[in-house]
Design an enzyme around this catalytic site. Structure first.
Site, mmCIF file in Angstrom:
data_model
loop_
_atom_site.group_PDB
_atom_site.id
_atom_site.type_symbol
_atom_site.label_atom_id
_atom_site.label_comp_id
_atom_site.label_asym_id
_atom_site.label_seq_id
_atom_site.Cartn_x
_atom_site.Cartn_y
_atom_site.Cartn_z
ATOM 1 N N TYR A 221 1.554 -43.138 59.014
ATOM 2 C CA TYR A 221 2.343 -41.916 58.865
ATOM 3 C C TYR A 221 3.611 -42.164 58.059
ATOM 4 O O TYR A 221 3.888 -41.474 57.079
ATOM 5 C CB TYR A 221 2.695 -41.366 60.248
ATOM 6 C CG TYR A 221 3.413 -40.038 60.232
ATOM 7 C CD1 TYR A 221 2.770 -38.883 59.798
ATOM 8 C CD2 TYR A 221 4.730 -39.936 60.663
ATOM 9 C CE1 TYR A 221 3.422 -37.663 59.797
ATOM 10 C CE2 TYR A 221 5.384 -38.717 60.675
ATOM 11 C CZ TYR A 221 4.735 -37.583 60.239
ATOM 12 O OH TYR A 221 5.390 -36.372 60.235
ATOM 13 N N ASP A 222 4.367 -43.216 58.457
ATOM 14 C CA ASP A 222 5.642 -43.492 57.787
ATOM 15 C C ASP A 222 5.452 -43.765 56.295
ATOM 16 O O ASP A 222 6.098 -43.152 55.439
ATOM 17 C CB ASP A 222 6.325 -44.711 58.427
ATOM 18 C CG ASP A 222 6.616 -44.519 59.910
ATOM 19 O OD1 ASP A 222 6.264 -43.460 60.449
ATOM 20 O OD2 ASP A 222 7.183 -45.436 60.521
ATOM 21 N N GLU A 223 4.552 -44.695 55.989
ATOM 22 C CA GLU A 223 4.350 -45.060 54.592
ATOM 23 C C GLU A 223 3.571 -43.989 53.833
ATOM 24 O O GLU A 223 3.759 -43.820 52.631
ATOM 25 C CB GLU A 223 3.634 -46.410 54.496
ATOM 26 C CG GLU A 223 4.437 -47.584 55.059
ATOM 27 C CD GLU A 223 5.617 -47.979 54.177
ATOM 28 O OE1 GLU A 223 6.159 -47.136 53.445
ATOM 29 O OE2 GLU A 223 6.003 -49.166 54.222
ATOM 30 N N ASN B 220 13.082 -34.352 64.597
ATOM 31 C CA ASN B 220 12.290 -33.873 65.742
ATOM 32 C C ASN B 220 12.379 -32.360 65.911
ATOM 33 O O ASN B 220 13.434 -31.822 66.242
ATOM 34 C CB ASN B 220 12.777 -34.559 67.026
ATOM 35 C CG ASN B 220 12.477 -36.035 67.030
ATOM 36 O OD1 ASN B 220 12.963 -36.781 66.176
ATOM 37 N ND2 ASN B 220 11.664 -36.478 67.978
ATOM 38 N N ARG C 232 4.313 -35.915 72.088
ATOM 39 C CA ARG C 232 5.724 -35.867 71.692
ATOM 40 C C ARG C 232 6.592 -35.724 72.938
ATOM 41 O O ARG C 232 6.167 -35.184 73.960
ATOM 42 C CB ARG C 232 5.974 -34.713 70.727
ATOM 43 C CG ARG C 232 5.201 -34.837 69.436
ATOM 44 C CD ARG C 232 5.666 -33.821 68.427
ATOM 45 N NE ARG C 232 4.558 -33.289 67.660
ATOM 46 C CZ ARG C 232 4.702 -32.589 66.542
ATOM 47 N NH1 ARG C 232 5.903 -32.342 66.074
ATOM 48 N NH2 ARG C 232 3.662 -32.123 65.906
ATOM 49 N N PHE D 190 7.536 -34.064 78.404
ATOM 50 C CA PHE D 190 8.447 -33.814 79.522
ATOM 51 C C PHE D 190 8.224 -32.428 80.124
ATOM 52 O O PHE D 190 8.207 -32.261 81.348
ATOM 53 C CB PHE D 190 9.901 -33.954 79.064
ATOM 54 C CG PHE D 190 10.361 -35.370 78.842
ATOM 55 C CD1 PHE D 190 9.499 -36.442 79.021
ATOM 56 C CD2 PHE D 190 11.664 -35.638 78.438
ATOM 57 C CE1 PHE D 190 9.925 -37.749 78.821
ATOM 58 C CE2 PHE D 190 12.105 -36.941 78.235
ATOM 59 C CZ PHE D 190 11.232 -38.001 78.425
ATOM 60 N N GLY E 7 15.247 -45.280 78.120
ATOM 61 C CA GLY E 7 15.751 -43.916 78.000
ATOM 62 C C GLY E 7 17.073 -43.800 77.281
ATOM 63 O O GLY E 7 17.610 -42.700 77.134
ATOM 64 N N THR F 42 17.944 -42.510 71.274
ATOM 65 C CA THR F 42 18.413 -41.156 71.006
ATOM 66 C C THR F 42 17.500 -40.427 70.023
ATOM 67 O O THR F 42 16.831 -41.041 69.195
ATOM 68 C CB THR F 42 19.837 -41.157 70.439
ATOM 69 O OG1 THR F 42 19.845 -41.794 69.154
ATOM 70 C CG2 THR F 42 20.809 -41.861 71.373
#
Length: 325
Positions: free
Chosen positions: A151-153, A180, A192, A197, A213, A216
């Site tokens: 994904y990043d590259e 995000n 995600r 959550f 946790g 950030t």
């Protein structure tokens, strides 16, 4: 008040049945445009666009952007690519192909049509950043052989292609780096952090935090993101990007968990698990360029956005027959 364009445009949105793409299409239709939505429904779903299927200015094409698409349009928004780790790591080769071949095919179409093209890039191009917050001038710290590299590259290569087409063929490009994004129409099992959550809290399950946790993130509500994307597309040819679009307010993952539990009205145990490989420790946009060029700032607070998102997931889980409070 919705501002109507002086003339209607025919706009292609790839990945249009996805989370962000479907919200973008809603906004473009409200502005009076004609929309072609192209999506192979790998992560997108017809549920996100079912309210549009009878719309006279909306057309859906089931299409994979790794293959050429021959349509006549005035603008292209390229959003096609799995965006959550669960989905993009499911078939990493296909993820890279979607970013790279998808960019080549859509840029080729834009070149032929001499039309403006938008690329939804990502803050993942910064990797696990050594600069904080991340400005557009930062080149990033990415592991090119790790499990997130597909994904990043892939997105980094897509940016390269966009700027090469701009330099070689004078293609008018617009590139944003999305941080995000969250809100209604997220997939309930996309892995995600916001959807995880919210779903866990609604189901009365323990909240799963990867790492301690303290890492950030900066969360931007989908309506604000769509507004920024359209503002960038409306700029003149001298503005190419990349432009960061994200909320510059930074929250720890623990803070997010506490906010979600407060809105859902349930306390829950927190289960800590190992941090995934190459998961960034900090993620916060430097949004000064978007404010200066686009006069854009996010307007929806995390509290407001989470309330809308929780309301959506209450309904969605009920539709799926999943008990939730």
């Amino acid at each position: 008040m919705v501002r109507l364009y002086d003339s209607q445009k025919r706009i292609l949105v790839t990945g249009g049945a996805g989370f962000i793409g479907s919200h973008l299409i809603d906004r473009l239709l409200a502005q009076g445009h004609e929309i072609i939505c192209a999506d192979n429904l790998f992560t997108g779903t017809k549920r996100n666009i079912e309210h549009l299927l009878g719309h006279p200015r909306f057309e859906f094409l089931r299409h994979d952007v790794t293959f050429p698409l021959y349509v006549e349009v005035d603008e292209i928004y390229n959003l096609a690519c799995p965006a959550s780790p669960v989905h993009y790591q499911h078939d990493p080769v296909q993820t890279t192909k979607t970013s790279v071949l998808g960019a080549i095919n859509m840029l080729g179409l834009a070149k032929r049509l001499k039309c403006k093209i938008f690329q939804a890039s990502t803050s993942e191009v910064y990797g696990d950043p050594l600069v904080h917050p991340q400005p557009e001038s930062y080149w990033g710290s990415v592991n090119p052989i790790g499990p997130r590299a597909c994904y990043d590259e892939g997105k980094r290569c897509a940016e390269t292609l966009f700027f090469d087409y701009h330099r070689m063929h004078r293609t008018e490009i617009k590139v944003v780096r999305l941080f995000n994004t969250y809100g209604p129409r997220m997939h309930h099992a996309d892995g995600r952090v916001v959807s995880n959550f919210v779903v866990q809290a609604l189901k009365g399950e323990p909240i799963t935090i990867y790492g301690d946790g303290s890492q950030t993130r900066s969360f931007c509500y989908v309506d604000d993101v769509v507004d920024g994307c359209i503002r960038l597309m409306e700029t003149g040819p001298e503005v190419t990007g990349p432009v960061n679009l994200g909320n510059p307010q930074e929250f720890t993952i623990r803070q997010l968990a506490q906010s979600v539990m407060a809105i859902v009205g349930r306390s829950a145990d927190i289960v800590f698990k190992d941090l995934p490989q190459d998961d960034p420790r900090q993620r916060q946009p430097d949004a000064a360029l978007a404010e200066r060029l686009l006069h854009w700032q996010p307007s929806v607070s995390l509290q407001q956005g989470l309330e809308h998102t929780v309301d959506y997931f209450r309904i969605r889980l009920a539709e799926l027959g999943i008990p939730a409070g």
